[in-house]
Design an enzyme around this catalytic site. Structure first.
Site, PDB file in Angstrom:
ATOM      1  N   GLU A 129       0.839  -1.196   0.000  1.00 31.55           N
ATOM      2  CA  GLU A 129       0.000   0.000   0.000  1.00 31.55           C
ATOM      3  C   GLU A 129       0.872   1.242   0.000  1.00 31.55           C
ATOM      4  O   GLU A 129       2.083   1.156   0.233  1.00 31.55           O
ATOM      5  CB  GLU A 129      -0.931  -0.004   1.228  1.00 31.55           C
ATOM      6  CG  GLU A 129      -2.025  -1.037   1.108  1.00 31.55           C
ATOM      7  CD  GLU A 129      -2.989  -1.029   2.289  1.00 31.55           C
ATOM      8  OE1 GLU A 129      -2.657  -0.454   3.340  1.00 31.55           O
ATOM      9  OE2 GLU A 129      -4.073  -1.615   2.153  1.00 31.55           O
ATOM     10  N   HIS A 245      -9.561  10.097   4.281  1.00 34.65           N
ATOM     11  CA  HIS A 245      -9.416   9.209   3.133  1.00 34.65           C
ATOM     12  C   HIS A 245      -9.969   9.950   1.928  1.00 34.65           C
ATOM     13  O   HIS A 245     -11.053  10.529   2.004  1.00 34.65           O
ATOM     14  CB  HIS A 245     -10.198   7.902   3.365  1.00 34.65           C
ATOM     15  CG  HIS A 245      -9.765   6.829   2.414  1.00 34.65           C
ATOM     16  ND1 HIS A 245     -10.124   6.838   1.092  1.00 34.65           N
ATOM     17  CD2 HIS A 245      -8.979   5.743   2.581  1.00 34.65           C
ATOM     18  CE1 HIS A 245      -9.567   5.786   0.485  1.00 34.65           C
ATOM     19  NE2 HIS A 245      -8.865   5.111   1.378  1.00 34.65           N
ATOM     20  N   ARG A 291      -2.307  10.051   0.234  1.00 28.68           N
ATOM     21  CA  ARG A 291      -3.720  10.319   0.564  1.00 28.68           C
ATOM     22  C   ARG A 291      -4.014  11.788   0.859  1.00 28.68           C
ATOM     23  O   ARG A 291      -5.017  12.326   0.411  1.00 28.68           O
ATOM     24  CB  ARG A 291      -4.114   9.530   1.809  1.00 28.68           C
ATOM     25  CG  ARG A 291      -4.379   8.103   1.538  1.00 28.68           C
ATOM     26  CD  ARG A 291      -4.765   7.404   2.823  1.00 28.68           C
ATOM     27  NE  ARG A 291      -4.931   5.988   2.538  1.00 28.68           N
ATOM     28  CZ  ARG A 291      -5.274   5.084   3.435  1.00 28.68           C
ATOM     29  NH1 ARG A 291      -5.485   5.436   4.687  1.00 28.68           N
ATOM     30  NH2 ARG A 291      -5.421   3.818   3.107  1.00 28.68           N
ATOM     31  N   HIS A 352     -11.198   9.637   8.454  1.00 32.99           N
ATOM     32  CA  HIS A 352     -10.960   8.188   8.399  1.00 32.99           C
ATOM     33  C   HIS A 352     -10.316   7.632   9.667  1.00 32.99           C
ATOM     34  O   HIS A 352     -10.772   6.648  10.214  1.00 32.99           O
ATOM     35  CB  HIS A 352     -10.052   7.922   7.197  1.00 32.99           C
ATOM     36  CG  HIS A 352      -9.809   6.474   6.929  1.00 32.99           C
ATOM     37  ND1 HIS A 352     -10.835   5.553   6.848  1.00 32.99           N
ATOM     38  CD2 HIS A 352      -8.659   5.778   6.711  1.00 32.99           C
ATOM     39  CE1 HIS A 352     -10.317   4.360   6.595  1.00 32.99           C
ATOM     40  NE2 HIS A 352      -9.020   4.456   6.528  1.00 32.99           N
ATOM     41  N   ARG A 387      -0.553   8.616   9.619  1.00 31.48           N
ATOM     42  CA  ARG A 387      -0.496   7.160   9.824  1.00 31.48           C
ATOM     43  C   ARG A 387      -0.135   6.451   8.528  1.00 31.48           C
ATOM     44  O   ARG A 387      -0.723   6.709   7.482  1.00 31.48           O
ATOM     45  CB  ARG A 387      -1.869   6.671  10.286  1.00 31.48           C
ATOM     46  CG  ARG A 387      -1.977   5.184  10.438  1.00 31.48           C
ATOM     47  CD  ARG A 387      -3.433   4.774  10.600  1.00 31.48           C
ATOM     48  NE  ARG A 387      -4.187   4.994   9.391  1.00 31.48           N
ATOM     49  CZ  ARG A 387      -4.963   4.089   8.801  1.00 31.48           C
ATOM     50  NH1 ARG A 387      -5.096   2.888   9.321  1.00 31.48           N
ATOM     51  NH2 ARG A 387      -5.626   4.381   7.710  1.00 31.48           N
TER      52      ARG A 387
HETATM   53  C1  LIG Z   1     -13.580   1.623   6.594  1.00 28.00           C
HETATM   54  C2  LIG Z   1     -12.284   1.462   7.367  1.00 28.00           C
HETATM   55  C3  LIG Z   1     -11.237   0.729   6.823  1.00 28.00           C
HETATM   56  C4  LIG Z   1     -10.053   0.563   7.547  1.00 28.00           C
HETATM   57  N1  LIG Z   1      -9.046  -0.224   7.029  1.00 28.00           N
HETATM   58  C5  LIG Z   1      -7.930  -0.466   7.768  1.00 28.00           C
HETATM   59  C6  LIG Z   1      -6.924  -1.370   7.317  1.00 28.00           C
HETATM   60  O1  LIG Z   1      -7.052  -1.975   6.252  1.00 28.00           O
HETATM   61  N2  LIG Z   1      -5.831  -1.557   8.105  1.00 28.00           N
HETATM   62  C7  LIG Z   1      -5.636  -0.921   9.299  1.00 28.00           C
HETATM   63  O2  LIG Z   1      -4.619  -1.135   9.970  1.00 28.00           O
HETATM   64  N3  LIG Z   1      -6.592  -0.075   9.756  1.00 28.00           N
HETATM   65  C8  LIG Z   1      -7.727   0.156   9.034  1.00 28.00           C
HETATM   66  N4  LIG Z   1      -8.686   1.004   9.528  1.00 28.00           N
HETATM   67  C9  LIG Z   1      -8.503   1.579  10.869  1.00 28.00           C
HETATM   68  C10 LIG Z   1      -8.741   0.479  11.911  1.00 28.00           C
HETATM   69  O3  LIG Z   1      -9.856  -0.277  11.537  1.00 28.00           O
HETATM   70  C11 LIG Z   1      -8.972   1.061  13.298  1.00 28.00           C
HETATM   71  O4  LIG Z   1      -8.002   2.004  13.602  1.00 28.00           O
HETATM   72  C12 LIG Z   1      -8.939  -0.033  14.374  1.00 28.00           C
HETATM   73  O5  LIG Z   1      -9.791  -1.079  14.011  1.00 28.00           O
HETATM   74  C13 LIG Z   1      -9.335   0.520  15.725  1.00 28.00           C
HETATM   75  O6  LIG Z   1      -9.504  -0.558  16.626  1.00 28.00           O
HETATM   76  P1  LIG Z   1      -9.944  -0.266  18.133  1.00 28.00           P
HETATM   77  O7  LIG Z   1     -10.086  -1.584  18.785  1.00 28.00           O
HETATM   78  O8  LIG Z   1      -9.044   0.746  18.697  1.00 28.00           O
HETATM   79  O9  LIG Z   1     -11.379   0.453  17.986  1.00 28.00           O
HETATM   80  P2  LIG Z   1     -12.732  -0.100  17.357  1.00 28.00           P
HETATM   81  O10 LIG Z   1     -12.497  -1.290  16.547  1.00 28.00           O
HETATM   82  O11 LIG Z   1     -13.411   1.044  16.701  1.00 28.00           O
HETATM   83  O12 LIG Z   1     -13.584  -0.532  18.631  1.00 28.00           O
HETATM   84  C14 LIG Z   1     -14.122   0.437  19.500  1.00 28.00           C
HETATM   85  C15 LIG Z   1     -15.032  -0.251  20.501  1.00 28.00           C
HETATM   86  O13 LIG Z   1     -15.356   0.675  21.526  1.00 28.00           O
HETATM   87  C16 LIG Z   1     -16.735   0.597  21.808  1.00 28.00           C
HETATM   88  N5  LIG Z   1     -17.155   1.872  22.398  1.00 28.00           N
HETATM   89  C17 LIG Z   1     -16.962   3.133  21.922  1.00 28.00           C
HETATM   90  N6  LIG Z   1     -17.499   4.036  22.763  1.00 28.00           N
HETATM   91  C18 LIG Z   1     -18.042   3.342  23.799  1.00 28.00           C
HETATM   92  C19 LIG Z   1     -18.760   3.698  24.966  1.00 28.00           C
HETATM   93  N7  LIG Z   1     -19.055   4.980  25.272  1.00 28.00           N
HETATM   94  N8  LIG Z   1     -19.184   2.722  25.802  1.00 28.00           N
HETATM   95  C20 LIG Z   1     -18.927   1.409  25.514  1.00 28.00           C
HETATM   96  N9  LIG Z   1     -18.262   1.011  24.412  1.00 28.00           N
HETATM   97  C21 LIG Z   1     -17.812   1.961  23.575  1.00 28.00           C
HETATM   98  C22 LIG Z   1     -17.373   0.272  20.481  1.00 28.00           C
HETATM   99  O14 LIG Z   1     -18.660  -0.273  20.688  1.00 28.00           O
HETATM  100  C23 LIG Z   1     -16.359  -0.736  19.935  1.00 28.00           C
HETATM  101  O15 LIG Z   1     -16.629  -2.002  20.464  1.00 28.00           O
HETATM  102  C24 LIG Z   1      -9.889   1.172   8.815  1.00 28.00           C
HETATM  103  C25 LIG Z   1     -10.939   1.907   9.354  1.00 28.00           C
HETATM  104  C26 LIG Z   1     -12.139   2.046   8.656  1.00 28.00           C
HETATM  105  C27 LIG Z   1     -13.263   2.825   9.264  1.00 28.00           C
END
Ligand SMILES: Cc1cc2nc3c(=O)[nH]c(=O)nc-3n(C[C@H](O)[C@H](O)[C@H](O)COP(=O)(O)OP(=O)(O)OC[C@H]3O[C@@H](n4cnc5c(N)ncnc54)[C@H](O)[C@@H]3O)c2cc1C
Length: 535
Positions: A129, A245, A291, A352, A387
């Site tokens: 990428e 994005h 990007r 994004h 990032r």
């Molecule tokens: C469309 C898209 C494509 C992407 N593609 C990539 C990729 O290919 N590679 C890559 O490295 N990254 C990618 N990213 C970024 C990556 O997905 C995220 O940075 C990563 O998944 C974040 O993980 P996390 O566990 O920190 O948060 P999340 O996976 O967002 O989880 C957050 C959790 O917190 C909970 N939560 C939030 N607020 C509260 C609250 N007040 N009370 C209780 N629970 C709460 C939610 O319910 C959820 O369970 C992408 C993002 C998007 C949107």
């Protein structure tokens, strides 16, 4: 102005609500949260709370994959250097080295837990990428990596006897007393408010894309964890760095699906409403420029043509190959009468990835005792000012594993007490007040998009700060009794922090582009901007 933020969103009294005790409380059930849960030994109890169901997270929507040095021809030094270059001088080198070197082990355990990554000739297929000097991105189900990784990790977490999950349970605030984090105030429709007391708490609440009108993030990404940590007194930093994005599907009424940059990699052209290819006028790399460059070019061209979007044109490519390579996007567009092999796809940039967040050290420890954090809600020093693609799932895995393991060690050193700690909550019960929350939410998202979006300047930021301060003046002191009110209060706080940081940083660096300060200014700004709520 940010000092208006009250300590707790709602009043509560320990004699009037149920109590729950756990060794480790994890707020958020995305990849970072579940990886943290899996790092806690089975002898200790873990409670994971998520505001929606376990499948609704940025993690589940991730497309491209996870970066890791896995090819014998690739080198850790190259992944480290690619990450540092992307970060424009603000990465923490030690953190970058730690994450990059740990990546193969973290990918290995995902495979052991049943993740089926795409294969090529009997070994892992490695994609490449933007910004990566080598093929090093493992992916699954073509462009649905998050779905497959989360399937395996959710199964694994649910099979653990010591891990309990509460879905549709909204965390309002962290509980602080005796100078440390003591747990959280959680609400769900069945139990109402519950005081969850934990020996150690890990915040894994993900991103804040929903603060912007245009975003790739799902509904849950309202930045709650950032506002919750700020109210509790933890330090936040890098809030001006929101990554955009460039190509997000723009069809009124449709969800804002991300259109992968692989499409431009395969030869898709960006054209304006008049059919003019415009990218080369902005950057010699054309459609394949980084990007942030493509995002800024698109916004400028939208203004020049007075049109709400630009278009991706694939009509010159082989239709069968296009359908085979992008089946998901083809079917989403077909629902709106767009045949991607023939018709232009309307796109525009969207928020994004939130680079900023709760300050953590390389074990995931925050500045508030008893509180840890991992994943997108943190500022770990990995990303700097921009990032590198596919480094964020990796960050969630590495910091989730560290925070879970360290929190477990510290929880094990604390005796069970089953006592409520005295808490200072000055809020008194008042009538629940009504406001047109949807109206304020939409206005806020629009304002943040226009003032702190792809391009920023002092006048726009100052005007937005004033308006948001005015809204905060009557929204933050009110008491709400449902998620929409609490989310709005969190979004306002996060917007204040983003705008304040964007105003302070009078230079252009990484994803932060100031039209009034278009140059990078190392003499003044080779440093981070941090926030901490005063008592
Ligand atoms: C469309 C898209 C494509 C992407 N593609 C990539 C990729 O290919 N590679 C890559 O490295 N990254 C990618 N990213 C970024 C990556 O997905 C995220 O940075 C990563 O998944 C974040 O993980 P996390 O566990 O920190 O948060 P999340 O996976 O967002 O989880 C957050 C959790 O917190 C909970 N939560 C939030 N607020 C509260 C609250 N007040 N009370 C209780 N629970 C709460 C939610 O319910 C959820 O369970 C992408 C993002 C998007 C949107």
């Amino acid at each position: 102005m940010i000092e208006r933020v009250p300590r707790y969103l709602v009043p509560f009294h320990p004699k009037r609500v149920p109590h729950r005790f756990t060794d480790v409380l994890i707020i958020g059930g995305g990849l970072a949260g579940l990886r943290a849960a899996l790092a806690v030994p089975e002898a200790q109890s873990v409670l994971v709370v998520t505001k929606s169901n376990l499948r609704q997270s940025n993690s589940s929507y991730a497309q491209g994959g996870i970066a890791s040095v896995l090819d014998p021809e690739d080198r850790f030094e190259d992944h480290i250097s690619d990450t540092l270059v992307a970060g424009c001088g603000l990465c923490d080198r030690e953190v970058v080295e730690m994450v990059v070197r740990e990546a193969p082990e973290r990918i290995g355990e995902l495979i052991e837990w049943g993740t089926l990554f795409d294969q090529q000739a009997g070994s892992l297929a490695l994609g490449r990428e933007g910004g990566h000097s080598h093929h090093r991105i493992v992916h699954a189900l073509g462009d649905a990596t998050g779905k497959e990784v989360m399937r395996a990790v959710i199964d694994r977490a649910l099979s653990r006897p010591n891990v309990e999950t509460w879905e549709n349970a909204f965390t309002l605030d962290l509980l602080t007393g005796d100078g440390r984090c003591q747990g959280a105030l959680v609400w769900d429709a069945v139990h109402g408010m519950v005081l969850v007391w934990s020996k150690q708490t890990i915040l894994c609440t993900g991103g804040a894309g929903q603060v912007y009108r245009e975003t790739t993030n799902p509904e849950v990404a309202t930045g709650d964890g950032l506002a919750i940590a700020y109210r509790a007194g933890a330090e936040l930093r890098d809030m001006e760095f929101m990554q955009f994005h460039p190509t997000v599907l723009y069809i009124a009424g449709s969800s804002r699906s991300l259109i992968t940059e692989a499409m431009r990699g395969e030869g898709a052209r960006l054209v304006d409403r008049n059919g003019n290819r415009f990218m080369e006028a902005f950057d010699p790399r054309g459609e394949l420029a980084p990007r942030d460059v493509v995002s800024r070019a698109i916004v400028t061209q939208m203004e020049r043509t007075r049109h709400p979007c630009v278009y991706l044109d694939l009509s010159h490519l082989d239709p069968a190959a296009v359908r085979a390579r992008f089946p998901g996007i083809a079917s989403t567009c077909a629902e709106f009468g767009i045949d991607i092999t023939r018709d232009w796809i309307p796109v525009r940039p969207g928020a994004h990835y939130m680079i900023g967040g709760v300050t953590v050290d390389n074990t995931g420890r925050t500045t508030l005792s008893g509180l840890w954090a991992a994943g997108e809600c943190t500022s770990s020093g990995l990303h700097g000012a921009n990032r590198l693609a596919s480094n964020s799932l990796l960050e969630g895995l590495v910091f989730g594993a560290h925070a879970g393991a360290r929190a477990a060690v510290e929880a094990a050193a604390i005796e069970d007490s089953y006592r409520a700690v005295p808490l200072a909550n000055a809020r008194q019960e008042e009538g629940v007040e009504t406001l047109d929350l949807a109206d304020i939410r939409n206005s806020l998202k629009s304002l943040v998009w226009h003032s702190a979006g792809v391009r920023r300047d002092r006048d726009g930021l100052l005007e937005a700060a004033e308006t948001i301060d005015h809204w905060c003046g009557y929204v933050l002191p009110r008491q709400f009794d449902d998620v929409s009110g609490w989310e709005l209060q969190n979004m306002l706080t996060v917007a204040q922090l983003i705008i304040d940081a964007a105003l302070q940083r009078e230079e252009t660096r990484g994803v932060h582009f100031r039209t009034d300060f278009p140059a990078q200014d190392d003499a003044r700004w080779l440093r981070r901007i941090a926030f901490q709520r005063g008592e």
